[in-house]
Design a protein around this motif. Structure first.
Motif, short mmCIF file in Angstrom:
data_model
loop_
_atom_site.label_atom_id
_atom_site.label_comp_id
_atom_site.label_asym_id
_atom_site.label_seq_id
_atom_site.Cartn_x
_atom_site.Cartn_y
_atom_site.Cartn_z
N LEU A 50 0.84 -1.20 0.00
CA LEU A 50 0.00 0.00 0.00
C LEU A 50 0.88 1.26 0.00
O LEU A 50 0.48 2.32 -0.46
N GLY A 51 2.10 1.11 0.52
CA GLY A 51 3.05 2.22 0.53
C GLY A 51 3.40 2.73 -0.85
O GLY A 51 3.88 3.86 -1.01
N ASN A 52 3.16 1.90 -1.87
CA ASN A 52 3.47 2.33 -3.24
C ASN A 52 2.41 3.26 -3.82
O ASN A 52 2.59 3.80 -4.91
N CYS A 53 1.28 3.41 -3.13
CA CYS A 53 0.20 4.29 -3.63
C CYS A 53 0.58 5.73 -3.28
O CYS A 53 0.03 6.34 -2.37
N GLU A 54 1.53 6.27 -4.03
CA GLU A 54 2.12 7.56 -3.63
C GLU A 54 1.21 8.74 -3.94
O GLU A 54 1.50 9.87 -3.54
N ILE B 206 2.81 5.68 14.71
CA ILE B 206 3.13 5.96 13.31
C ILE B 206 1.91 6.55 12.60
O ILE B 206 2.01 7.52 11.86
N LEU B 207 0.73 5.97 12.89
CA LEU B 207 -0.50 6.51 12.28
C LEU B 207 -0.65 7.99 12.60
O LEU B 207 -1.09 8.78 11.78
N ALA B 208 -0.27 8.34 13.84
CA ALA B 208 -0.46 9.73 14.29
C ALA B 208 0.43 10.70 13.52
O ALA B 208 0.16 11.90 13.50
N LYS B 209 1.48 10.20 12.88
CA LYS B 209 2.40 11.10 12.17
C LYS B 209 1.84 11.54 10.82
O LYS B 209 2.42 12.40 10.16
N GLY B 210 0.77 10.89 10.38
CA GLY B 210 0.17 11.33 9.12
C GLY B 210 0.48 10.40 7.96
O GLY B 210 1.30 9.49 8.03
N THR B 211 -0.22 10.68 6.84
CA THR B 211 -0.21 9.78 5.69
C THR B 211 1.19 9.54 5.12
O THR B 211 1.58 8.40 4.86
N ALA B 212 1.95 10.62 4.90
CA ALA B 212 3.27 10.45 4.26
C ALA B 212 4.14 9.50 5.08
O ALA B 212 4.81 8.61 4.53
N VAL C 155 3.12 7.16 7.17
CA VAL C 155 2.57 5.80 7.13
C VAL C 155 3.01 5.11 5.84
O VAL C 155 3.47 3.96 5.83
N LEU C 156 2.88 5.84 4.71
CA LEU C 156 3.26 5.24 3.42
C LEU C 156 4.75 4.91 3.40
O LEU C 156 5.16 3.85 2.91
N GLU C 157 5.55 5.81 3.94
CA GLU C 157 7.01 5.57 3.98
C GLU C 157 7.31 4.34 4.83
O GLU C 157 8.13 3.49 4.45
N TYR C 158 6.63 4.23 5.97
CA TYR C 158 6.82 3.07 6.84
C TYR C 158 6.44 1.79 6.10
O TYR C 158 7.16 0.79 6.14
#
Length: 553
Positions: free
Chosen positions: A512-516, A535-541, A543-546
Protein backbone atom coordinates in the motif's frame (compact mmCIF):
# COMPACT_ATOMS: atom_id res chain seq x y z
CA UNK A 1 18.38 19.24 62.08
CA UNK A 2 22.11 19.68 62.80
CA UNK A 3 22.66 23.34 63.86
CA UNK A 4 25.32 23.99 61.21
CA UNK A 5 22.68 23.44 58.51
CA UNK A 6 20.80 26.53 59.67
CA UNK A 7 24.11 28.46 59.91
CA UNK A 8 25.46 27.42 56.51
CA UNK A 9 25.21 31.01 55.19
CA UNK A 10 26.76 32.48 58.33
CA UNK A 11 29.65 30.28 59.47
CA UNK A 12 32.89 29.68 57.61
CA UNK A 13 33.06 25.97 56.69
CA UNK A 14 35.58 23.75 58.51
CA UNK A 15 37.65 22.99 55.43
CA UNK A 16 38.32 26.72 54.98
CA UNK A 17 39.73 26.95 58.52
CA UNK A 18 42.10 24.06 57.90
CA UNK A 19 43.23 25.23 54.48
CA UNK A 20 44.11 28.87 54.48
CA UNK A 21 45.15 28.99 50.81
CA UNK A 22 41.57 29.56 49.53
CA UNK A 23 41.71 32.60 47.21
CA UNK A 24 38.83 35.07 47.05
CA UNK A 25 37.46 33.40 43.90
CA UNK A 26 37.25 30.03 45.69
CA UNK A 27 35.42 31.24 48.78
CA UNK A 28 32.03 29.86 47.59
CA UNK A 29 30.35 30.22 50.97
CA UNK A 30 30.73 33.99 50.75
CA UNK A 31 29.31 34.21 47.24
CA UNK A 32 26.06 32.31 47.30
CA UNK A 33 23.29 31.71 49.80
CA UNK A 34 21.45 28.42 50.17
CA UNK A 35 18.29 28.39 47.99
CA UNK A 36 16.98 24.83 48.40
CA UNK A 37 16.76 22.77 51.54
CA UNK A 38 15.35 19.24 51.42
CA UNK A 39 14.83 17.46 54.75
CA UNK A 40 12.16 15.02 53.57
CA UNK A 41 11.59 11.51 54.95
CA UNK A 42 13.32 11.90 58.29
CA UNK A 43 11.97 11.78 61.84
CA UNK A 44 11.85 15.50 62.60
CA UNK A 45 9.38 16.50 65.32
CA UNK A 46 10.07 20.24 65.07
CA UNK A 47 11.87 22.85 63.00
CA UNK A 48 14.07 25.50 64.63
CA UNK A 49 13.25 29.21 64.46
CA UNK A 50 16.80 29.45 63.06
CA UNK A 51 15.26 28.78 59.67
CA UNK A 52 15.20 32.57 59.39
CA UNK A 53 19.00 32.48 58.93
CA UNK A 54 18.32 31.16 55.39
CA UNK A 55 16.54 34.17 53.84
CA UNK A 56 17.38 33.17 50.24
CA UNK A 57 15.48 29.86 50.39
CA UNK A 58 13.14 29.36 47.43
CA UNK A 59 12.33 25.70 48.20
CA UNK A 60 11.80 24.11 51.61
CA UNK A 61 10.77 20.45 51.55
CA UNK A 62 10.11 18.72 54.89
CA UNK A 63 7.48 16.21 53.75
CA UNK A 64 7.20 12.83 55.44
CA UNK A 65 8.38 13.73 58.94
CA UNK A 66 6.61 13.88 62.30
CA UNK A 67 6.11 17.62 62.62
CA UNK A 68 3.21 18.75 64.80
CA UNK A 69 3.79 22.47 64.25
CA UNK A 70 5.78 24.92 62.11
CA UNK A 71 8.02 27.77 63.35
CA UNK A 72 6.64 31.29 63.04
CA UNK A 73 10.04 32.31 61.59
CA UNK A 74 8.89 30.77 58.30
CA UNK A 75 7.19 34.11 57.70
CA UNK A 76 10.65 35.71 57.28
CA UNK A 77 11.51 33.63 54.18
CA UNK A 78 10.27 36.21 51.74
CA UNK A 79 11.86 34.47 48.73
CA UNK A 80 10.17 31.13 49.40
CA UNK A 81 8.31 29.83 46.34
CA UNK A 82 7.61 26.22 47.31
CA UNK A 83 6.81 24.84 50.75
CA UNK A 84 6.12 21.11 51.09
CA UNK A 85 5.03 20.08 54.60
CA UNK A 86 2.83 17.18 53.47
CA UNK A 87 2.68 13.82 55.30
CA UNK A 88 3.28 15.22 58.78
CA UNK A 89 1.08 15.60 61.87
CA UNK A 90 0.27 19.30 61.65
CA UNK A 91 -2.91 20.42 63.39
CA UNK A 92 -2.64 24.11 62.55
CA UNK A 93 -0.60 26.59 60.53
CA UNK A 94 1.16 29.69 61.91
CA UNK A 95 -0.42 33.00 60.85
CA UNK A 96 3.07 34.16 59.79
CA UNK A 97 2.87 31.75 56.87
CA UNK A 98 0.46 34.21 55.24
CA UNK A 99 3.27 36.78 54.85
CA UNK A 100 5.11 34.90 52.08
CA UNK A 101 4.62 37.15 49.03
CA UNK A 102 6.27 34.85 46.44
CA UNK A 103 4.86 31.48 47.56
CA UNK A 104 3.62 29.62 44.47
CA UNK A 105 3.23 26.06 45.76
CA UNK A 106 1.90 25.08 49.20
CA UNK A 107 1.57 21.34 49.83
CA UNK A 108 -0.27 20.43 53.06
CA UNK A 109 -1.81 17.05 52.16
CA UNK A 110 -1.90 14.17 54.67
CA UNK A 111 -1.83 16.16 57.91
CA UNK A 112 -4.35 16.57 60.73
CA UNK A 113 -5.64 20.04 59.88
CA UNK A 114 -9.24 20.69 60.91
CA UNK A 115 -9.25 24.29 59.69
CA UNK A 116 -7.20 26.65 57.52
CA UNK A 117 -6.25 30.23 58.52
CA UNK A 118 -8.92 32.70 57.40
CA UNK A 119 -6.29 34.90 55.75
CA UNK A 120 -5.03 32.23 53.35
CA UNK A 121 -6.33 34.38 50.49
CA UNK A 122 -3.41 36.79 51.12
CA UNK A 123 -1.03 34.37 49.36
CA UNK A 124 -1.77 36.07 46.06
CA UNK A 125 1.05 34.38 44.11
CA UNK A 126 -0.19 30.88 44.96
CA UNK A 127 -0.60 28.64 41.88
CA UNK A 128 -0.85 25.23 43.57
CA UNK A 129 -2.54 24.38 46.87
CA UNK A 130 -3.00 20.81 48.11
CA UNK A 131 -4.92 20.32 51.37
CA UNK A 132 -6.19 16.80 50.60
CA UNK A 133 -6.40 14.08 53.27
CA UNK A 134 -6.97 16.34 56.26
CA UNK A 135 -10.00 16.87 58.55
CA UNK A 136 -11.34 20.09 57.01
CA UNK A 137 -15.07 20.81 57.37
CA UNK A 138 -15.07 24.16 55.58
CA UNK A 139 -13.06 26.43 53.31
CA UNK A 140 -12.18 30.04 54.21
CA UNK A 141 -14.11 32.51 52.05
CA UNK A 142 -10.84 34.38 51.41
CA UNK A 143 -9.96 31.54 49.00
CA UNK A 144 -11.77 33.62 46.40
CA UNK A 145 -8.80 36.02 46.36
CA UNK A 146 -6.43 33.34 45.01
CA UNK A 147 -6.90 34.49 41.43
CA UNK A 148 -3.62 32.93 40.24
CA UNK A 149 -4.38 29.48 41.62
CA UNK A 150 -4.20 26.83 38.87
CA UNK A 151 -4.53 23.60 40.89
CA UNK A 152 -6.62 23.15 44.05
CA UNK A 153 -6.88 19.75 45.74
CA UNK A 154 -9.54 19.43 48.48
CA UNK A 155 -9.95 15.65 48.24
CA UNK A 156 -10.53 13.36 51.23
CA UNK A 157 -11.80 15.88 53.77
CA UNK A 158 -15.17 16.36 55.47
CA UNK A 159 -16.56 19.20 53.35
CA UNK A 160 -20.36 19.38 53.15
CA UNK A 161 -20.41 22.29 50.71
CA UNK A 162 -18.17 24.51 48.64
CA UNK A 163 -18.27 28.32 48.90
CA UNK A 164 -19.77 29.86 45.77
CA UNK A 165 -16.91 32.40 45.92
CA UNK A 166 -14.56 29.77 44.52
CA UNK A 167 -15.94 30.85 41.18
CA UNK A 168 -13.75 33.97 41.44
CA UNK A 169 -10.63 31.82 40.88
CA UNK A 170 -10.29 32.82 37.26
CA UNK A 171 -7.10 30.83 36.60
CA UNK A 172 -8.19 27.54 38.17
CA UNK A 173 -7.71 24.62 35.77
CA UNK A 174 -7.88 21.64 38.12
CA UNK A 175 -10.26 21.24 41.07
CA UNK A 176 -10.31 17.97 43.01
CA UNK A 177 -13.13 17.49 45.56
CA UNK A 178 -13.05 13.67 45.59
CA UNK A 179 -14.29 11.88 48.73
CA UNK A 180 -16.07 14.56 50.72
CA UNK A 181 -19.70 14.90 51.79
CA UNK A 182 -20.87 17.29 49.07
CA UNK A 183 -24.59 17.10 48.29
CA UNK A 184 -24.61 19.93 45.77
CA UNK A 185 -22.15 22.00 43.77
CA UNK A 186 -22.79 25.76 43.76
CA UNK A 187 -24.18 26.79 40.38
CA UNK A 188 -21.74 29.71 40.28
CA UNK A 189 -18.93 27.18 39.92
CA UNK A 190 -20.19 26.71 36.39
CA UNK A 191 -18.85 30.16 35.47
CA UNK A 192 -15.20 29.10 35.96
CA UNK A 193 -14.04 29.69 32.44
CA UNK A 194 -10.54 28.18 32.81
CA UNK A 195 -11.56 24.91 34.49
CA UNK A 196 -10.23 21.86 32.62
CA UNK A 197 -10.44 19.03 35.17
CA UNK A 198 -13.13 18.61 37.82
CA UNK A 199 -13.14 15.66 40.22
CA UNK A 200 -16.31 15.12 42.26
CA UNK A 201 -16.06 11.36 42.85
CA UNK A 202 -17.22 9.72 46.09
CA UNK A 203 -19.55 12.44 47.35
CA UNK A 204 -23.32 12.54 47.91
CA UNK A 205 -24.36 14.40 44.78
CA UNK A 206 -27.87 13.73 43.46
CA UNK A 207 -27.42 15.64 40.22
CA UNK A 208 -24.71 17.18 38.06
CA UNK A 209 -24.38 20.96 37.92
CA UNK A 210 -24.93 22.79 34.63
CA UNK A 211 -21.78 24.20 33.07
CA UNK A 212 -22.69 27.10 30.77
CA UNK A 213 -19.25 28.73 30.82
CA UNK A 214 -16.94 25.74 31.21
CA UNK A 215 -16.06 25.69 27.55
CA UNK A 216 -12.59 24.30 28.29
CA UNK A 217 -13.64 21.50 30.67
CA UNK A 218 -11.88 18.36 29.43
CA UNK A 219 -12.44 15.92 32.28
CA UNK A 220 -15.44 15.50 34.57
CA UNK A 221 -15.21 12.70 37.15
CA UNK A 222 -18.40 12.20 39.18
CA UNK A 223 -18.48 8.46 39.87
CA UNK A 224 -19.66 6.94 43.15
CA UNK A 225 -22.36 9.50 43.92
CA UNK A 226 -26.18 9.21 43.97
CA UNK A 227 -26.87 10.89 40.63
CA UNK A 228 -30.20 9.71 39.20
CA UNK A 229 -30.82 12.02 36.27
CA UNK A 230 -28.50 13.11 33.49
CA UNK A 231 -30.05 16.15 31.78
CA UNK A 232 -29.34 17.54 28.36
CA UNK A 233 -28.67 20.85 30.14
CA UNK A 234 -25.80 19.25 32.08
CA UNK A 235 -24.06 18.27 28.88
CA UNK A 236 -24.79 20.57 26.01
CA UNK A 237 -22.17 23.26 26.76
CA UNK A 238 -19.25 20.91 27.35
CA UNK A 239 -17.77 21.19 23.86
CA UNK A 240 -14.24 20.27 24.97
CA UNK A 241 -15.07 17.31 27.21
CA UNK A 242 -12.90 14.25 26.51
CA UNK A 243 -13.49 12.24 29.72
CA UNK A 244 -16.89 11.77 31.38
CA UNK A 245 -16.81 9.36 34.31
CA UNK A 246 -20.17 8.61 35.96
CA UNK A 247 -19.76 5.02 37.16
CA UNK A 248 -21.49 3.70 40.30
CA UNK A 249 -24.42 6.12 40.33
CA UNK A 250 -28.17 5.57 39.86
CA UNK A 251 -28.53 7.01 36.35
CA UNK A 252 -31.56 5.57 34.54
CA UNK A 253 -31.17 7.00 31.05
CA UNK A 254 -28.70 8.81 28.81
CA UNK A 255 -30.02 11.78 26.79
CA UNK A 256 -29.54 11.93 23.00
CA UNK A 257 -27.63 15.19 23.59
CA UNK A 258 -24.64 13.13 24.70
CA UNK A 259 -23.77 13.06 20.99
CA UNK A 260 -23.06 16.81 21.19
CA UNK A 261 -19.87 15.91 23.08
CA UNK A 262 -17.93 15.52 19.86
CA UNK A 263 -14.52 15.36 21.58
CA UNK A 264 -15.49 12.62 24.05
CA UNK A 265 -12.80 9.91 24.23
CA UNK A 266 -13.75 8.07 27.45
CA UNK A 267 -17.26 7.49 28.74
CA UNK A 268 -17.68 5.40 31.89
CA UNK A 269 -21.29 4.56 32.80
CA UNK A 270 -20.61 1.24 34.56
CA UNK A 271 -22.84 0.13 37.47
CA UNK A 272 -25.86 2.40 36.95
CA UNK A 273 -29.56 1.65 36.25
CA UNK A 274 -29.45 2.32 32.50
CA UNK A 275 -31.86 0.12 30.54
CA UNK A 276 -31.38 1.59 27.05
CA UNK A 277 -28.85 3.80 25.26
CA UNK A 278 -29.18 6.24 22.40
CA UNK A 279 -27.75 4.32 19.43
CA UNK A 280 -26.30 7.59 18.13
CA UNK A 281 -23.63 7.16 20.81
CA UNK A 282 -21.96 5.01 18.16
CA UNK A 283 -21.36 8.11 16.05
CA UNK A 284 -19.13 9.92 18.57
CA UNK A 285 -16.04 10.33 16.39
CA UNK A 286 -13.31 10.25 19.06
CA UNK A 287 -14.78 7.69 21.51
CA UNK A 288 -12.13 5.09 22.39
CA UNK A 289 -13.41 3.72 25.71
CA UNK A 290 -17.02 2.98 26.66
CA UNK A 291 -17.81 1.14 29.92
CA UNK A 292 -21.38 -0.12 30.40
CA UNK A 293 -21.04 -3.26 32.52
CA UNK A 294 -23.33 -3.57 35.55
CA UNK A 295 -26.36 -1.93 33.88
CA UNK A 296 -29.74 -3.65 33.19
CA UNK A 297 -29.40 -3.02 29.42
CA UNK A 298 -32.19 -4.69 27.51
CA UNK A 299 -30.90 -4.10 24.00
CA UNK A 300 -27.26 -5.12 24.36
CA UNK A 301 -26.22 -8.71 25.05
CA UNK A 302 -23.66 -9.29 27.79
CA UNK A 303 -21.21 -11.08 25.46
CA UNK A 304 -21.17 -7.94 23.31
CA UNK A 305 -20.13 -5.84 26.32
CA UNK A 306 -17.15 -8.11 26.82
CA UNK A 307 -15.90 -7.66 23.25
CA UNK A 308 -14.65 -4.16 23.93
CA UNK A 309 -15.44 -0.63 22.86
CA UNK A 310 -14.98 -0.83 19.09
CA UNK A 311 -17.36 -3.79 18.72
CA UNK A 312 -19.89 -2.07 20.94
CA UNK A 313 -19.78 1.16 18.92
CA UNK A 314 -20.06 -0.79 15.68
CA UNK A 315 -23.19 -2.52 17.04
CA UNK A 316 -24.74 0.79 18.14
CA UNK A 317 -24.09 2.28 14.69
CA UNK A 318 -25.69 -0.71 12.99
CA UNK A 319 -28.88 -0.06 14.98
CA UNK A 320 -29.18 3.64 14.12
CA UNK A 321 -31.25 2.95 10.98
CA UNK A 322 -33.65 0.60 12.75
CA UNK A 323 -34.36 3.27 15.32
CA UNK A 324 -35.63 6.02 13.00
CA UNK A 325 -38.83 7.88 13.86
CA UNK A 326 -42.08 6.81 12.19
CA UNK A 327 -43.31 8.36 8.92
CA UNK A 328 -44.36 11.95 9.44
CA UNK A 329 -47.55 13.43 8.07
CA UNK A 330 -47.17 15.74 5.09
CA UNK A 331 -48.51 19.27 5.72
CA UNK A 332 -51.49 20.01 3.43
CA UNK A 333 -50.71 22.31 0.53
CA UNK A 334 -52.78 25.48 0.93
CA UNK A 335 -52.92 28.75 -0.94
CA UNK A 336 -50.64 30.20 1.74
CA UNK A 337 -47.97 27.52 1.49
CA UNK A 338 -44.61 29.07 0.69
CA UNK A 339 -42.76 27.57 -2.28
CA UNK A 340 -40.18 26.01 0.05
CA UNK A 341 -42.93 24.30 2.07
CA UNK A 342 -44.88 22.78 -0.83
CA UNK A 343 -44.20 19.15 -1.64
CA UNK A 344 -42.53 20.16 -4.89
CA UNK A 345 -40.21 23.12 -4.56
CA UNK A 346 -40.25 24.44 -8.14
CA UNK A 347 -38.04 27.38 -7.21
CA UNK A 348 -35.27 24.97 -6.11
CA UNK A 349 -35.70 22.92 -9.29
CA UNK A 350 -35.60 25.82 -11.72
CA UNK A 351 -33.08 28.19 -10.17
CA UNK A 352 -30.91 25.91 -8.01
CA UNK A 353 -31.23 22.84 -10.26
CA UNK A 354 -31.91 20.91 -7.05
CA UNK A 355 -34.46 18.14 -6.54
CA UNK A 356 -34.83 17.72 -2.79
CA UNK A 357 -37.04 15.43 -0.75
CA UNK A 358 -35.08 14.76 2.45
CA UNK A 359 -35.75 14.23 6.17
CA UNK A 360 -39.33 13.11 5.47
CA UNK A 361 -38.97 9.54 6.80
CA UNK A 362 -40.71 8.56 3.55
CA UNK A 363 -40.72 4.98 2.25
CA UNK A 364 -40.83 6.20 -1.34
CA UNK A 365 -40.39 9.41 -3.31
CA UNK A 366 -43.75 10.85 -4.52
CA UNK A 367 -44.27 10.61 -8.30
CA UNK A 368 -44.96 14.35 -8.57
CA UNK A 369 -41.33 15.04 -7.62
CA UNK A 370 -40.14 13.39 -10.81
CA UNK A 371 -43.07 14.78 -12.84
CA UNK A 372 -42.03 18.31 -11.87
CA UNK A 373 -38.56 17.86 -13.28
CA UNK A 374 -39.83 16.88 -16.75
CA UNK A 375 -38.44 19.78 -18.77
CA UNK A 376 -36.11 21.22 -16.13
CA UNK A 377 -32.70 19.53 -15.97
CA UNK A 378 -31.51 19.10 -12.35
CA UNK A 379 -27.88 18.69 -11.31
CA UNK A 380 -28.35 17.70 -7.67
CA UNK A 381 -30.66 15.16 -6.04
CA UNK A 382 -31.06 14.91 -2.26
CA UNK A 383 -33.26 12.06 -0.99
CA UNK A 384 -31.33 11.58 2.28
CA UNK A 385 -32.78 10.79 5.72
CA UNK A 386 -35.83 8.83 4.62
CA UNK A 387 -36.86 5.20 4.91
CA UNK A 388 -36.09 4.23 1.29
CA UNK A 389 -35.42 0.52 0.87
CA UNK A 390 -34.32 0.87 -2.77
CA UNK A 391 -32.98 3.48 -5.16
CA UNK A 392 -36.07 5.20 -6.67
CA UNK A 393 -36.37 3.66 -10.19
CA UNK A 394 -37.38 6.95 -11.86
CA UNK A 395 -34.01 8.44 -10.96
CA UNK A 396 -32.87 7.16 -14.36
CA UNK A 397 -34.97 9.93 -15.97
CA UNK A 398 -32.35 12.42 -14.71
CA UNK A 399 -29.42 10.65 -16.37
CA UNK A 400 -28.52 13.42 -18.80
CA UNK A 401 -28.12 16.17 -16.20
CA UNK A 402 -27.64 14.87 -12.64
CA UNK A 403 -24.09 14.83 -11.28
CA UNK A 404 -24.59 14.77 -7.48
CA UNK A 405 -26.85 12.22 -5.74
CA UNK A 406 -27.36 11.93 -1.96
CA UNK A 407 -29.19 8.81 -0.73
CA UNK A 408 -27.55 8.76 2.71
CA UNK A 409 -29.37 7.71 5.91
CA UNK A 410 -31.90 5.34 4.32
CA UNK A 411 -32.40 1.58 4.42
CA UNK A 412 -31.08 0.74 0.96
CA UNK A 413 -29.64 -2.78 0.77
CA UNK A 414 -28.64 -2.93 -2.89
CA UNK A 415 -27.80 -0.58 -5.77
CA UNK A 416 -30.15 -0.70 -8.74
CA UNK A 417 -29.10 -0.75 -12.40
CA UNK A 418 -30.96 2.56 -12.87
CA UNK A 419 -28.39 4.30 -10.69
CA UNK A 420 -25.59 2.78 -12.80
CA UNK A 421 -26.95 4.64 -15.85
CA UNK A 422 -26.39 8.13 -14.41
CA UNK A 423 -23.32 8.56 -16.59
CA UNK A 424 -22.63 12.18 -15.56
CA UNK A 425 -22.47 11.34 -11.85
CA UNK A 426 -19.43 12.85 -10.05
CA UNK A 427 -20.58 12.68 -6.39
CA UNK A 428 -22.46 9.78 -4.81
CA UNK A 429 -23.37 9.73 -1.10
CA UNK A 430 -24.67 6.36 0.19
CA UNK A 431 -23.59 6.63 3.83
CA UNK A 432 -25.64 5.07 6.64
CA UNK A 433 -27.50 2.44 4.62
CA UNK A 434 -27.34 -1.36 4.84
CA UNK A 435 -25.30 -2.09 1.72
CA UNK A 436 -23.11 -5.19 1.64
CA UNK A 437 -21.93 -4.98 -2.00
CA UNK A 438 -21.93 -2.86 -5.18
CA UNK A 439 -22.84 -4.21 -8.65
CA UNK A 440 -20.18 -4.53 -11.38
CA UNK A 441 -22.46 -2.42 -13.60
CA UNK A 442 -21.28 0.63 -11.65
CA UNK A 443 -18.20 0.52 -13.91
CA UNK A 444 -20.30 2.70 -16.22
CA UNK A 445 -19.93 5.65 -13.81
CA UNK A 446 -16.70 6.75 -15.45
CA UNK A 447 -16.90 10.34 -14.14
CA UNK A 448 -17.48 9.44 -10.48
CA UNK A 449 -14.99 11.36 -8.30
CA UNK A 450 -16.29 10.98 -4.74
CA UNK A 451 -18.17 8.05 -3.18
CA UNK A 452 -19.25 7.93 0.46
CA UNK A 453 -20.04 4.40 1.72
CA UNK A 454 -19.41 5.00 5.45
CA UNK A 455 -21.61 3.26 8.02
CA UNK A 456 -22.80 0.39 5.80
CA UNK A 457 -22.21 -3.34 6.11
CA UNK A 458 -19.44 -4.07 3.62
CA UNK A 459 -17.32 -7.03 4.67
CA UNK A 460 -15.10 -6.83 1.56
CA UNK A 461 -13.77 -3.83 -0.34
CA UNK A 462 -16.18 -3.36 -3.30
CA UNK A 463 -14.08 -4.55 -6.26
CA UNK A 464 -15.90 -2.36 -8.80
CA UNK A 465 -14.30 0.71 -7.18
CA UNK A 466 -10.91 -0.42 -8.52
CA UNK A 467 -12.31 0.07 -12.04
CA UNK A 468 -13.58 3.66 -11.70
CA UNK A 469 -10.76 5.73 -13.24
CA UNK A 470 -11.93 9.17 -12.06
CA UNK A 471 -12.31 8.28 -8.35
CA UNK A 472 -10.50 10.77 -6.11
CA UNK A 473 -12.12 10.03 -2.74
CA UNK A 474 -13.36 6.76 -1.23
CA UNK A 475 -14.99 7.05 2.20
CA UNK A 476 -15.54 3.56 3.58
CA UNK A 477 -15.21 4.05 7.33
CA UNK A 478 -17.30 2.14 9.89
CA UNK A 479 -17.86 -1.00 7.86
CA UNK A 480 -16.43 -4.50 8.37
CA UNK A 481 -13.90 -4.56 5.53
CA UNK A 482 -11.26 -7.20 6.19
CA UNK A 483 -8.74 -6.63 3.36
CA UNK A 484 -7.68 -4.38 0.47
CA UNK A 485 -5.76 -5.04 -2.76
CA UNK A 486 -2.76 -2.66 -2.88
CA UNK A 487 -1.88 -3.56 -6.47
CA UNK A 488 -5.30 -2.58 -7.79
CA UNK A 489 -5.31 0.58 -5.62
CA UNK A 490 -1.97 1.62 -7.12
CA UNK A 491 -3.64 1.60 -10.51
CA UNK A 492 -6.10 4.28 -9.38
CA UNK A 493 -4.07 7.29 -10.52
CA UNK A 494 -6.38 9.97 -9.14
CA UNK A 495 -7.16 8.47 -5.73
CA UNK A 496 -6.10 11.04 -3.12
CA UNK A 497 -8.25 10.13 -0.10
CA UNK A 498 -8.98 6.67 1.27
CA UNK A 499 -10.83 6.45 4.61
CA UNK A 500 -10.92 2.94 6.10
CA UNK A 501 -11.29 3.89 9.77
CA UNK A 502 -13.14 1.50 12.10
CA UNK A 503 -13.14 -1.59 9.90
CA UNK A 504 -11.85 -5.13 10.48
CA UNK A 505 -8.42 -4.88 8.81
CA UNK A 506 -6.17 -7.38 10.58
CA UNK A 507 -3.28 -6.66 8.22
CA UNK A 508 -2.13 -3.60 6.24
CA UNK A 509 -0.25 -4.80 3.13
CA UNK A 510 3.18 -3.10 2.88
CA UNK A 511 2.62 -2.60 -0.88
CA UNK A 512 0.00 0.00 0.00
CA UNK A 513 3.05 2.22 0.53
CA UNK A 514 3.47 2.33 -3.24
CA UNK A 515 0.20 4.29 -3.63
CA UNK A 516 2.12 7.56 -3.63
CA UNK A 517 -0.82 9.60 -4.91
CA UNK A 518 -2.61 9.14 -1.57
CA UNK A 519 -2.61 12.39 0.34
CA UNK A 520 -4.99 11.17 3.06
CA UNK A 521 -5.00 7.58 4.29
CA UNK A 522 -7.07 6.95 7.44
CA UNK A 523 -6.69 3.59 9.17
CA UNK A 524 -7.43 4.25 12.85
CA UNK A 525 -9.80 1.94 14.72
CA UNK A 526 -8.81 -1.31 12.97
CA UNK A 527 -7.55 -4.42 14.79
CA UNK A 528 -4.14 -4.62 13.01
CA UNK A 529 -0.97 -4.52 15.11
CA UNK A 530 1.27 -2.61 12.68
CA UNK A 531 1.66 0.21 11.83
CA UNK A 532 1.36 1.19 15.48
CA UNK A 533 -0.72 4.15 16.63
CA UNK A 534 2.38 6.33 17.03
CA UNK A 535 3.13 5.96 13.31
CA UNK A 536 -0.50 6.51 12.28
CA UNK A 537 -0.46 9.73 14.29
CA UNK A 538 2.40 11.10 12.17
CA UNK A 539 0.17 11.33 9.12
CA UNK A 540 -0.21 9.78 5.69
CA UNK A 541 3.27 10.45 4.26
CA UNK A 542 4.91 8.82 7.29
CA UNK A 543 2.57 5.80 7.13
CA UNK A 544 3.26 5.24 3.42
CA UNK A 545 7.01 5.57 3.98
CA UNK A 546 6.82 3.07 6.84
CA UNK A 547 4.84 0.62 4.71
CA UNK A 548 7.35 0.92 1.83
CA UNK A 549 10.16 0.10 4.25
CA UNK A 550 8.38 -3.16 5.07
CA UNK A 551 8.08 -4.39 1.46
CA UNK A 552 10.13 -7.61 1.16
CA UNK A 553 12.99 -7.12 -1.32
Amino acid sequence: VPPHVWRINVDTPEEAQQNLSFGAADRWWEQTDLTKLILASNKLQSLSEDVQLLPALTVLDVHDNQLTSLPSALGQLENLQKLDVSHNKLQSLPEELLQLPRLRSLLLQHNELSHLPEGLGQLLSLEELDVSNNHLTDIPTSFALLVNLVRLNLACNQLKDLPADLSAMKSLRQLDCTKNYLETVPSKLATMASLEQLYLRKNKLRSLPEFPSCKLLKELHAGENQIEILNAENLKHLNSLSVLELRDNKIKSVPEEITLLQKLERLDLANNDISRLPYTLGNLPQLKFLALEGNPLRTIRRDLLEKGTQELLKYLRSKIQDDGPGPSEEPPVTAMTLPSQARVNMHAITSLKLLEYSEKQAAEIPEEMFDAVATNPVATVNFSKNQLKEVPPRIVELKDSVCDVNLGFNKISSISLELCRLHKLTHLDLRNNILTSLPQEMEALTRLQIINLAFNRFKVFPSVLYHLPALETILLSNNQVGSIDPVQLKGMDRLGTLDLQNNDLLHVPPELGNCENLRTLLLEGNPFRTPRAAILAKGTAAVLEYLRSRIPT
